[in-house]
Design a protein around this motif. Structure first.
Motif, mmCIF file in Angstrom:
data_model
loop_
_atom_site.group_PDB
_atom_site.id
_atom_site.type_symbol
_atom_site.label_atom_id
_atom_site.label_comp_id
_atom_site.label_asym_id
_atom_site.label_seq_id
_atom_site.Cartn_x
_atom_site.Cartn_y
_atom_site.Cartn_z
ATOM 1 N N MET A 44 0.641 -1.264 -0.013
ATOM 2 C CA MET A 44 0.084 0.198 0.018
ATOM 3 C C MET A 44 0.900 1.264 0.186
ATOM 4 O O MET A 44 1.712 1.485 0.715
ATOM 5 N N PHE A 45 0.610 2.091 -0.899
ATOM 6 C CA PHE A 45 1.297 3.478 -0.854
ATOM 7 C C PHE A 45 0.613 4.658 -0.617
ATOM 8 O O PHE A 45 -0.555 4.828 -1.101
ATOM 9 N N VAL A 46 0.814 5.587 0.514
ATOM 10 C CA VAL A 46 0.087 6.504 0.941
ATOM 11 C C VAL A 46 0.879 7.700 0.399
ATOM 12 O O VAL A 46 2.219 8.009 0.700
ATOM 13 N N LYS A 47 0.356 8.677 0.012
ATOM 14 C CA LYS A 47 0.814 10.023 -0.236
ATOM 15 C C LYS A 47 0.062 11.191 0.398
ATOM 16 O O LYS A 47 -0.900 10.851 0.715
ATOM 17 N N SER A 48 0.923 12.138 0.721
ATOM 18 C CA SER A 48 0.209 13.407 1.281
ATOM 19 C C SER A 48 0.207 14.401 0.268
ATOM 20 O O SER A 48 1.222 14.603 -0.315
ATOM 21 N N PHE A 49 -0.834 15.223 0.112
ATOM 22 C CA PHE A 49 -0.858 16.307 -0.928
ATOM 23 C C PHE A 49 -1.149 17.347 0.190
ATOM 24 O O PHE A 49 -1.845 17.374 1.125
ATOM 25 N N PRO A 50 -0.724 18.793 -0.574
ATOM 26 C CA PRO A 50 -0.826 19.813 0.251
ATOM 27 C C PRO A 50 -2.425 20.499 0.203
ATOM 28 O O PRO A 50 -3.182 20.107 -0.923
ATOM 29 N N THR A 51 -2.884 21.203 1.064
ATOM 30 C CA THR A 51 -3.898 21.972 0.944
ATOM 31 C C THR A 51 -3.756 23.251 0.088
ATOM 32 O O THR A 51 -2.551 24.073 0.311
ATOM 33 N N VAL A 52 -4.588 23.530 -0.887
ATOM 34 C CA VAL A 52 -4.365 24.796 -1.674
ATOM 35 C C VAL A 52 -5.874 25.500 -1.773
ATOM 36 O O VAL A 52 -6.951 25.113 -1.396
ATOM 37 N N ASN A 53 -5.755 26.768 -2.033
ATOM 38 C CA ASN A 53 -6.744 27.721 -2.114
ATOM 39 C C ASN A 53 -7.424 27.311 -3.519
ATOM 40 O O ASN A 53 -6.752 27.428 -4.620
ATOM 41 N N ALA A 54 -8.777 27.178 -3.419
ATOM 42 C CA ALA A 54 -9.345 26.849 -4.920
ATOM 43 C C ALA A 54 -10.099 28.109 -4.979
ATOM 44 O O ALA A 54 -10.103 28.400 -6.204
ATOM 45 N N ASP A 55 -11.060 28.878 -4.138
ATOM 46 C CA ASP A 55 -11.746 29.829 -4.290
ATOM 47 C C ASP A 55 -11.631 30.607 -3.361
ATOM 48 O O ASP A 55 -11.433 30.118 -2.138
ATOM 49 N N PRO A 56 -11.854 31.828 -3.086
ATOM 50 C CA PRO A 56 -12.198 32.559 -1.859
ATOM 51 C C PRO A 56 -13.024 31.978 -0.720
ATOM 52 O O PRO A 56 -14.185 31.543 -1.149
ATOM 53 N N GLY A 57 -12.213 31.604 0.266
ATOM 54 C CA GLY A 57 -13.214 30.836 1.639
ATOM 55 C C GLY A 57 -13.171 29.252 1.226
ATOM 56 O O GLY A 57 -13.848 28.406 2.108
ATOM 57 N N VAL A 58 -12.476 28.789 0.285
ATOM 58 C CA VAL A 58 -12.462 27.156 -0.263
ATOM 59 C C VAL A 58 -11.080 26.758 -0.327
ATOM 60 O O VAL A 58 -10.463 27.547 -0.909
ATOM 61 N N THR A 59 -10.937 25.792 0.377
ATOM 62 C CA THR A 59 -9.553 24.942 0.235
ATOM 63 C C THR A 59 -9.775 23.579 -0.437
ATOM 64 O O THR A 59 -10.892 23.059 -0.560
ATOM 65 N N ARG A 60 -8.942 22.962 -1.187
ATOM 66 C CA ARG A 60 -8.910 21.845 -1.931
ATOM 67 C C ARG A 60 -7.717 21.082 -1.507
ATOM 68 O O ARG A 60 -6.566 21.407 -1.227
ATOM 69 N N GLN A 61 -7.934 19.835 -1.165
ATOM 70 C CA GLN A 61 -6.743 18.932 -0.896
ATOM 71 C C GLN A 61 -7.226 17.457 -1.393
ATOM 72 O O GLN A 61 -8.164 16.771 -1.240
ATOM 73 N N VAL A 62 -6.115 17.102 -2.346
ATOM 74 C CA VAL A 62 -6.159 15.565 -2.667
ATOM 75 C C VAL A 62 -5.924 14.569 -1.708
ATOM 76 O O VAL A 62 -5.291 15.079 -1.015
ATOM 77 N N LEU A 63 -6.918 13.740 -1.733
ATOM 78 C CA LEU A 63 -6.888 12.752 -0.664
ATOM 79 C C LEU A 63 -6.299 11.458 -1.050
ATOM 80 O O LEU A 63 -5.491 10.821 -0.458
ATOM 81 N N ALA A 64 -6.401 11.253 -2.381
ATOM 82 C CA ALA A 64 -6.022 10.048 -2.935
ATOM 83 C C ALA A 64 -6.154 9.789 -4.522
ATOM 84 O O ALA A 64 -7.200 10.793 -4.946
ATOM 85 N N ASP A 65 -5.434 9.350 -5.297
ATOM 86 C CA ASP A 65 -5.532 9.496 -6.810
ATOM 87 C C ASP A 65 -4.807 8.194 -7.261
ATOM 88 O O ASP A 65 -3.904 7.506 -6.828
ATOM 89 N N SER A 66 -5.222 7.777 -8.489
ATOM 90 C CA SER A 66 -4.726 6.886 -9.496
ATOM 91 C C SER A 66 -5.148 7.538 -10.927
ATOM 92 O O SER A 66 -6.053 8.429 -11.024
ATOM 93 N N PRO A 67 -4.456 6.906 -12.190
ATOM 94 C CA PRO A 67 -5.007 7.410 -13.261
ATOM 95 C C PRO A 67 -6.484 7.215 -13.340
ATOM 96 O O PRO A 67 -7.235 8.204 -14.116
ATOM 97 N N ASP A 68 -7.132 6.358 -12.756
ATOM 98 C CA ASP A 68 -8.691 6.162 -13.401
ATOM 99 C C ASP A 68 -9.541 6.850 -11.953
ATOM 100 O O ASP A 68 -10.671 7.019 -12.455
ATOM 101 N N LEU A 69 -8.963 7.233 -11.087
ATOM 102 C CA LEU A 69 -9.925 7.678 -9.842
ATOM 103 C C LEU A 69 -9.030 8.793 -9.287
ATOM 104 O O LEU A 69 -8.098 8.533 -8.850
ATOM 105 N N MET A 70 -10.095 9.921 -8.594
ATOM 106 C CA MET A 70 -9.175 10.756 -7.692
ATOM 107 C C MET A 70 -10.389 11.230 -6.530
ATOM 108 O O MET A 70 -11.556 11.430 -7.092
#
Length: 105
Positions: A1-27
Motif C-alpha cells: 500500500m502506498f500513501v501520499k500526502s498532498f498539500p491543501t491549496v486555495n481553490a476559491d475565496p473561502g474554499v480550500t482543496r486537498q487531494v486525498l487519493a489518486d490513481s489514473p482512473d480515480l481521484m
C-alpha cells in the motif's frame, strides 16, 4: 500500500482543496468551505464527479436544476455538466472524479 500526502491549496475565496487519493482512473478530493457565502464557481469538466456532503449545507446548481444538500447526502454530476455551489453553512464536500483531475496535481 502506498500513501501520499498532498498539500491543501486555495481553490476559491473561502474554499480550500486537498487531494486525498489518486490513481489514473480515480481521484478523491476534499473541498473545505470556511464560511457561509463561499462559492464553488460555475464550471464544467470532462470528468464524471460524485459528491458526498461530509458536513455543512450547500445549494448546488447542475445544468438548470438547483437543490440543497446536507450531511450524508450524495449525488453524481455528469461529464461536461455546468455546475457549482453556494455554501449555506461551513463544511466539507468529498468529491470523487473519474478519470482523475490531472489539473489538481
Amino acid at each position: 500500500m502506498f500513501v501520499k500526502s498532498f498539500p491543501t491549496v486555495n481553490a476559491d475565496p473561502g474554499v480550500t482543496r486537498q487531494v486525498l487519493a489518486d490513481s489514473p482512473d480515480l481521484m478523491v478530493v476534499a473541498f473545505r468551505f470556511g464560511h457561509e457565502g463561499a462559492q464553488g464557481k460555475l464550471h464544467n469538466h470532462p470528468h464524471v464527479q460524485s459528491t458526498y456532503v461530509e458536513s455543512g449545507r450547500f445549494r448546488f446548481t447542475i445544468a438548470d436544476a438547483d437543490f440543497e444538500v446536507g450531511p450524508g447526502d450524495s449525488f453524481v454530476i455528469p461529464s461536461e455538466a455546468i455546475h457549482g455551489c453556494l455554501c449555506l453553512e461551513p463544511g466539507t464536500l468529498i468529491d470523487t472524479f473519474t478519470p482523475r483531475r490531472d489539473d489538481f496535481l
